[in-house]
Design a protein around this motif. Structure first.
Motif, PDB file in Angstrom:
ATOM      1  N   ALA A 187       1.367  -1.077  -0.529  1.00  0.00           N
ATOM      2  CA  ALA A 187      -0.213   0.447   0.181  1.00  0.00           C
ATOM      3  C   ALA A 187       1.200   1.285  -0.009  1.00  0.00           C
ATOM      4  O   ALA A 187       0.779   2.432  -0.035  1.00  0.00           O
ATOM      5  N   ARG A 188       1.882   1.113   0.823  1.00  0.00           N
ATOM      6  CA  ARG A 188       2.553   2.471   0.783  1.00  0.00           C
ATOM      7  C   ARG A 188       4.435   2.646  -0.246  1.00  0.00           C
ATOM      8  O   ARG A 188       4.650   3.332  -0.127  1.00  0.00           O
ATOM      9  N   GLY A 189       4.274   1.277  -0.993  1.00  0.00           N
ATOM     10  CA  GLY A 189       5.362   0.878  -1.922  1.00  0.00           C
ATOM     11  C   GLY A 189       6.709   0.273  -1.156  1.00  0.00           C
ATOM     12  O   GLY A 189       6.034  -0.440  -0.537  1.00  0.00           O
ATOM     13  N   SER A 190       7.757   0.623  -1.786  1.00  0.00           N
ATOM     14  CA  SER A 190       8.391  -0.013   0.124  1.00  0.00           C
ATOM     15  C   SER A 190       8.434   0.120   1.161  1.00  0.00           C
ATOM     16  O   SER A 190       9.725  -0.808   1.649  1.00  0.00           O
ATOM     17  N   GLU A 191       8.348   1.334   1.111  1.00  0.00           N
ATOM     18  CA  GLU A 191       8.422   2.303   2.380  1.00  0.00           C
ATOM     19  C   GLU A 191       7.873   0.750   3.510  1.00  0.00           C
ATOM     20  O   GLU A 191       6.772   0.468   3.163  1.00  0.00           O
ATOM     21  N   THR A 192       8.174   0.524   5.115  1.00  0.00           N
ATOM     22  CA  THR A 192       7.282   0.518   6.056  1.00  0.00           C
ATOM     23  C   THR A 192       8.242   1.801   7.296  1.00  0.00           C
ATOM     24  O   THR A 192       8.053   2.556   7.182  1.00  0.00           O
ATOM     25  N   MET A 193       7.348   1.125   8.189  1.00  0.00           N
ATOM     26  CA  MET A 193       6.531   1.708   9.315  1.00  0.00           C
ATOM     27  C   MET A 193       7.922   2.007  10.346  1.00  0.00           C
ATOM     28  O   MET A 193       8.451   0.968  10.514  1.00  0.00           O
ATOM     29  N   SER A 194       7.955   3.018  10.321  1.00  0.00           N
ATOM     30  CA  SER A 194       9.404   3.327  11.748  1.00  0.00           C
ATOM     31  C   SER A 194       8.701   3.162  13.077  1.00  0.00           C
ATOM     32  O   SER A 194       6.977   3.897  13.135  1.00  0.00           O
ATOM     33  N   LYS A 195       9.094   3.051  13.780  1.00  0.00           N
ATOM     34  CA  LYS A 195       8.687   2.521  15.809  1.00  0.00           C
ATOM     35  C   LYS A 195       8.746   4.680  15.811  1.00  0.00           C
ATOM     36  O   LYS A 195      10.105   5.749  15.572  1.00  0.00           O
ATOM     37  N   ALA A 196       7.952   4.170  16.900  1.00  0.00           N
ATOM     38  CA  ALA A 196       8.051   5.250  17.690  1.00  0.00           C
ATOM     39  C   ALA A 196       8.610   5.934  18.166  1.00  0.00           C
ATOM     40  O   ALA A 196       9.264   4.734  19.344  1.00  0.00           O
ATOM     41  N   LYS A 197       8.372   7.266  18.450  1.00  0.00           N
ATOM     42  CA  LYS A 197      10.155   7.196  19.776  1.00  0.00           C
ATOM     43  C   LYS A 197       9.689   7.932  20.872  1.00  0.00           C
ATOM     44  O   LYS A 197       8.198   8.154  21.046  1.00  0.00           O
ATOM     45  N   SER A 198       9.955   7.691  22.061  1.00  0.00           N
ATOM     46  CA  SER A 198       9.282   7.931  23.636  1.00  0.00           C
ATOM     47  C   SER A 198      10.530   8.266  24.543  1.00  0.00           C
ATOM     48  O   SER A 198      11.601   8.040  24.400  1.00  0.00           O
ATOM     49  N   THR A 199       9.745   9.432  25.289  1.00  0.00           N
ATOM     50  CA  THR A 199      10.918   9.994  26.573  1.00  0.00           C
ATOM     51  C   THR A 199      10.305   9.470  27.780  1.00  0.00           C
ATOM     52  O   THR A 199       9.333   8.775  27.799  1.00  0.00           O
ATOM     53  N   LYS A 200      11.198   9.603  28.580  1.00  0.00           N
ATOM     54  CA  LYS A 200      11.037   9.062  29.422  1.00  0.00           C
ATOM     55  C   LYS A 200      10.759   9.887  31.006  1.00  0.00           C
ATOM     56  O   LYS A 200      10.821  10.945  30.699  1.00  0.00           O
ATOM     57  N   SER A 201       9.690   9.402  31.171  1.00  0.00           N
ATOM     58  CA  SER A 201       8.866  10.267  32.636  1.00  0.00           C
ATOM     59  C   SER A 201       9.740  10.347  33.330  1.00  0.00           C
ATOM     60  O   SER A 201      10.484   9.952  33.988  1.00  0.00           O
ATOM     61  N   SER A 202       8.978  11.886  33.509  1.00  0.00           N
ATOM     62  CA  SER A 202       9.150  12.626  34.954  1.00  0.00           C
ATOM     63  C   SER A 202       9.413  11.591  36.385  1.00  0.00           C
ATOM     64  O   SER A 202       9.180  12.205  37.419  1.00  0.00           O
ATOM     65  N   GLY A 203       7.966  11.165  36.597  1.00  0.00           N
ATOM     66  CA  GLY A 203       7.379  10.747  37.276  1.00  0.00           C
ATOM     67  C   GLY A 203       6.142  11.582  37.165  1.00  0.00           C
ATOM     68  O   GLY A 203       4.753  10.959  38.386  1.00  0.00           O
ATOM     69  N   ASN A 204       5.334  12.799  36.539  1.00  0.00           N
ATOM     70  CA  ASN A 204       4.122  13.519  37.337  1.00  0.00           C
ATOM     71  C   ASN A 204       4.038  13.685  34.967  1.00  0.00           C
ATOM     72  O   ASN A 204       4.509  14.245  34.986  1.00  0.00           O
ATOM     73  N   VAL A 205       3.440  12.670  34.591  1.00  0.00           N
ATOM     74  CA  VAL A 205       2.402  13.181  33.450  1.00  0.00           C
ATOM     75  C   VAL A 205       2.112  14.607  32.879  1.00  0.00           C
ATOM     76  O   VAL A 205       1.863  14.996  31.693  1.00  0.00           O
ATOM     77  N   PHE A 206       1.533  15.583  34.753  1.00  0.00           N
ATOM     78  CA  PHE A 206       0.997  16.247  33.796  1.00  0.00           C
ATOM     79  C   PHE A 206       2.704  17.897  33.889  1.00  0.00           C
ATOM     80  O   PHE A 206       2.490  18.242  32.710  1.00  0.00           O
TER      81      PHE A 206
END
Length: 134
Positions: free
Chosen positions: A22-41
């Motif tokens: 569907a997207r040609g020869s491209e594959t989906m890339s992984k999402a980047k994540s960031t370490k939490s500070s312990g307070n989501v707000f």
């Protein structure tokens, strides 16, 4: 009539090969994540993040006490003096507009002891709001 293998492929849904097609020869890339500070707000950049976290923890304690006592929302509403739909909203994390005093009052109405302790911080960085639940 479809063969069994064809029906199995249809039931499985899209595969990685289907995405490549569907997207040609491209594959989906992984999402980047960031370490939490312990307070989501704080991680989301919300002002007064410590206050939001403390209120969220208090609401979680209220919901936990209601559940541990085996109360329905209707029964809890009578105990804490809040309409049942508002108990439902509170238990789903809608705590904007509630003061600490009111939230602590709900805990007291549920038979909990609430103690507030103020102590000297060793530095300005160490000065913060912290709640402990037993």
């Amino acid at each position: 009539m479809q063969d069994l293998a064809g029906r199995h492929q249809q039931d499985r849904g899209a595969t990685e090969d289907d995405y490549r097609t569907a997207r040609g020869s491209e594959t989906m890339s992984k999402a980047k994540s960031t370490k939490s500070s312990g307070n989501v707000f704080a991680d989301l950049g919300i002002a007064n993040a410590d206050e939001h976290l403390a209120k969220a923890d208090t609401v979680i304690a209220i919901a936990s006490r209601i559940k541990s006592k085996g109360l329905t929302q209707a029964q809890a509403s009578k105990l804490i003096g809040l309409a049942q739909p508002d108990v439902s909203k509170l238990m789903r994390g809608h705590f904007a507009g509630y003061t600490y005093d009111r939230l602590f009052g709900f805990l007291i109405a549920l038979g909990e002891k609430v103690t507030v302790t103020v102590s000297t911080a060793t530095s300005a960085k160490d000065a913060k709001l912290k709640l402990e639940f037993a």
